[in-house]
Write a protein that holds these residues in place. Sequence first.
Motif, PDB file in Angstrom:
ATOM      1  N   THR A 115       1.177  -1.028   0.090  1.00  0.00           N
ATOM      2  CA  THR A 115       0.098  -0.443   0.136  1.00  0.00           C
ATOM      3  C   THR A 115       0.672   1.031  -0.126  1.00  0.00           C
ATOM      4  O   THR A 115       0.557   2.221  -0.737  1.00  0.00           O
ATOM      5  N   ALA A 128       0.840   4.335  -2.747  1.00  0.00           N
ATOM      6  CA  ALA A 128       1.070   5.834  -2.657  1.00  0.00           C
ATOM      7  C   ALA A 128       1.615   6.197  -3.495  1.00  0.00           C
ATOM      8  O   ALA A 128       1.424   7.027  -4.153  1.00  0.00           O
ATOM      9  N   THR A 133       0.771   6.014  -7.208  1.00  0.00           N
ATOM     10  CA  THR A 133      -0.570   6.974  -7.522  1.00  0.00           C
ATOM     11  C   THR A 133       0.692   8.149  -8.154  1.00  0.00           C
ATOM     12  O   THR A 133       0.116   8.648  -8.808  1.00  0.00           O
ATOM     13  N   TYR A 185      -6.344   4.742  -8.632  1.00  0.00           N
ATOM     14  CA  TYR A 185      -6.120   3.987  -7.551  1.00  0.00           C
ATOM     15  C   TYR A 185      -7.376   3.594  -7.335  1.00  0.00           C
ATOM     16  O   TYR A 185      -8.804   3.318  -7.452  1.00  0.00           O
ATOM     17  N   ILE A 229      -4.667   5.537   0.613  1.00  0.00           N
ATOM     18  CA  ILE A 229      -4.430   5.899  -0.403  1.00  0.00           C
ATOM     19  C   ILE A 229      -4.845   7.431  -0.224  1.00  0.00           C
ATOM     20  O   ILE A 229      -3.933   8.697  -0.417  1.00  0.00           O
ATOM     21  N   TRP A 253      -2.391   9.087   2.309  1.00  0.00           N
ATOM     22  CA  TRP A 253      -1.238   9.525   2.228  1.00  0.00           C
ATOM     23  C   TRP A 253      -0.833  10.477   0.775  1.00  0.00           C
ATOM     24  O   TRP A 253      -0.197  10.993   0.453  1.00  0.00           O
ATOM     25  N   VAL A 254      -1.663   9.915   0.013  1.00  0.00           N
ATOM     26  CA  VAL A 254      -1.408  10.771  -1.392  1.00  0.00           C
ATOM     27  C   VAL A 254      -1.945  12.334  -1.582  1.00  0.00           C
ATOM     28  O   VAL A 254      -1.138  13.422  -2.401  1.00  0.00           O
ATOM     29  N   GLN A 270       1.397  12.329   3.565  1.00  0.00           N
ATOM     30  CA  GLN A 270       1.302  13.142   2.280  1.00  0.00           C
ATOM     31  C   GLN A 270       2.775  14.001   1.845  1.00  0.00           C
ATOM     32  O   GLN A 270       3.367  13.471   0.642  1.00  0.00           O
TER      33      GLN A 270
END
Length: 202
Positions: free
Chosen positions: A15, A19, A22, A29, A46, A49-50, A189
């Motif tokens: 994961t 991320a 991505t 995603y 995701i 974090w993104v 992030q």
Amino acid sequence: MKLFVTGIGTEVGKTVCSAILTKYFNADYWKPIQSGDLHYSDTMKIKEWVGGDVFCHPEIYRLQLAASPHQSALQENVNISVNDFKLPQTTKNLIVEGAGGLMVPLSDQEFIIDLIEKLNIPVALVVRNYLGCINHTLLSVMALHQKKINLKYLILNGDFPKDTERVICNFLTSDTEIIKIPDLKKLDQENIEMISKTINKN
């Protein structure tokens, strides 16, 4: 560009790597099957974090039990088939994240590797260093080759002894690119974006 992120086992960092990919590819995603942890799913991670701009396509299956999909599905009287899945439509790049490793069962007859074959997209294989990782990595690479699935990237997630890295990388064919991702002290992030800008592909 569409890419299926799988691992040599569970808890190898799929994961986190998803991320980073991505962010790197400015992609959508998709997690086709979420098995357990519905309160903090991989899709939720995701998004966290993104960042808010990422589009996450909905899961086909959201199963309660944190176990292999075939076991989780059985508890809910659900039958999973690879024919239940098709790639979501998008004009953007797409990162697809699997569950566990290649031979994680979806049912008594079908496995994650069969889902990859059905979706017909290249693979990024996430590897983490532990005792046995060479064996698990080379077996995974062999399984992909046997199915004629394109291993586009091999991701070395974290620090590796030189001897381990050499044996793994020497086993790969020339069309597989190697991505090295350092250990992240903090998953947020800012760090995901920082690593995505410094991806080292060899």
